[in-house]
Design an enzyme around this catalytic site. Sequence first.
Site, PDB file in Angstrom:
ATOM      1  N   ASP A  20      -3.439   7.022   9.971  1.00  0.00           N
ATOM      2  CA  ASP A  20      -3.232   8.278   9.241  1.00  0.00           C
ATOM      3  C   ASP A  20      -1.955   8.987   9.714  1.00  0.00           C
ATOM      4  O   ASP A  20      -1.568   8.868  10.877  1.00  0.00           O
ATOM      5  CB  ASP A  20      -4.451   9.183   9.468  1.00  0.00           C
ATOM      6  CG  ASP A  20      -4.514  10.319   8.448  1.00  0.00           C
ATOM      7  OD1 ASP A  20      -3.813  10.245   7.420  1.00  0.00           O
ATOM      8  OD2 ASP A  20      -5.256  11.279   8.691  1.00  0.00           O
ATOM      9  N   ASN A  68      -8.600   6.977  -2.260  1.00  0.00           N
ATOM     10  CA  ASN A  68      -7.143   7.182  -2.349  1.00  0.00           C
ATOM     11  C   ASN A  68      -6.603   7.120  -3.783  1.00  0.00           C
ATOM     12  O   ASN A  68      -5.475   7.527  -4.039  1.00  0.00           O
ATOM     13  CB  ASN A  68      -6.388   6.170  -1.472  1.00  0.00           C
ATOM     14  CG  ASN A  68      -6.460   6.468   0.013  1.00  0.00           C
ATOM     15  OD1 ASN A  68      -6.409   5.566   0.846  1.00  0.00           O
ATOM     16  ND2 ASN A  68      -6.578   7.740   0.372  1.00  0.00           N
TER      17      ASN A  68
HETATM   18  C1  FPP Z   1      -2.647   7.391   5.499  1.00  0.00           C
HETATM   19  O1  FPP Z   1      -1.584   8.300   5.674  1.00  0.00           O
HETATM   20  C2  FPP Z   1      -2.116   6.061   5.183  1.00  0.00           C
HETATM   21  C3  FPP Z   1      -2.338   5.380   4.026  1.00  0.00           C
HETATM   22  C4  FPP Z   1      -3.181   5.905   2.937  1.00  0.00           C
HETATM   23  C5  FPP Z   1      -1.696   4.059   3.766  1.00  0.00           C
HETATM   24  C6  FPP Z   1      -1.530   3.152   4.944  1.00  0.00           C
HETATM   25  C7  FPP Z   1      -0.830   1.908   4.483  1.00  0.00           C
HETATM   26  C8  FPP Z   1       0.131   1.251   5.189  1.00  0.00           C
HETATM   27  C9  FPP Z   1       0.540   1.657   6.551  1.00  0.00           C
HETATM   28  C10 FPP Z   1       0.741   0.019   4.592  1.00  0.00           C
HETATM   29  C11 FPP Z   1      -0.033  -1.161   5.101  1.00  0.00           C
HETATM   30  C12 FPP Z   1       0.431  -2.427   4.517  1.00  0.00           C
HETATM   31  C13 FPP Z   1      -0.336  -3.579   4.542  1.00  0.00           C
HETATM   32  C14 FPP Z   1       0.176  -4.843   3.989  1.00  0.00           C
HETATM   33  C15 FPP Z   1      -1.686  -3.590   5.116  1.00  0.00           C
HETATM   34  P1  FPP Z   1      -1.514   9.603   4.753  1.00  0.00           P
HETATM   35  O2  FPP Z   1      -0.693   9.314   3.564  1.00  0.00           O
HETATM   36  O3  FPP Z   1      -2.917  10.046   4.457  1.00  0.00           O
HETATM   37  O4  FPP Z   1      -0.797  10.614   5.706  1.00  0.00           O
HETATM   38  P2  FPP Z   1      -0.964  12.202   5.685  1.00  0.00           P
HETATM   39  O5  FPP Z   1      -2.347  12.473   6.245  1.00  0.00           O
HETATM   40  O6  FPP Z   1       0.117  12.635   6.614  1.00  0.00           O
HETATM   41  O7  FPP Z   1      -0.777  12.672   4.287  1.00  0.00           O
END
Ligand code: FPP
Length: 241
Positions: A20, A68
């Site tokens: 996250d 999501n």
């Molecule tokens: C949460 O951060 C993260 C995600 C919803 C996506 C995570 C995906 C990756 C790191 C790519 C992975 C790739 C592969 C091939 C597995 P957020 O967007 O909720 O962050 P925030 O809380 O700061 O808004």
Amino acid sequence: MVNENVAEALSLRHIAIIMDGNGRWATKRGLPRISGHHEGAKALIKVMKKVRSLGVEHLSVFAFSTENWKRPKEEVNGLMRLIERMIRERLLPTLNDNPDLCVRFLGDKTPLPPSLCEACLCAEEKNPEGKFFLNVALNYGGRDELVHAVNSAIRDGHKTLDEKTISSYLYTAHSPAPDLMIRTGGECRISNFLLWQLSYTELIFTDTLWPDFDEEEIDRCVAEFARRRRRYGGLDKENPV
Ligand code: FPP
């Protein structure tokens, strides 16, 4: 201690991670949120290498939840494209070079874009005999997984269910329950990740935003895990007060 013996000495077979903080990482830098996900993908590669070097056999990461889809269309589409690109450009060549690495996607692939779905299946078909499992939760929700598992068991003719049978129908049937779950980004909740599997898992929450998470942070988490006393509802054998 030799690096790869660390996991064995600590009985640390499976690490799960909620990655996250990508969006906030980007926003803090005046960048679009998708740049944070790009950096997050780079962090995942570093962390996977580190986890393997410690001798951990299973790594489960939350890439996209059943919730999501509520995000703006542009971000959802950007994430789908990024994940597909990562699979085709990074994961598939890595799988070719590392026959001991096996990938499993946790979740219902049906609603994913067809080309992403095809990339996932292609990755899963490689190295079925692999000994290190990378589980990527994609369109995954813990409650959804349980409903899917129970319905599949009913379809197979089960009239009653026990814990072992339910576990065998989960997307994670090939992996033991996580020993350690790390969530980055400062929130202290499970967010529908591996609800059944985390029942006795040690939890670590860190404020570090996922793109900043690195090998040293893994070392710190493992050191913290080593200090925990796992009792599984019983008493501490060494200190039964
Ligand atoms: C949460 O951060 C993260 C995600 C919803 C996506 C995570 C995906 C990756 C790191 C790519 C992975 C790739 C592969 C091939 C597995 P957020 O967007 O909720 O962050 P925030 O809380 O700061 O808004």
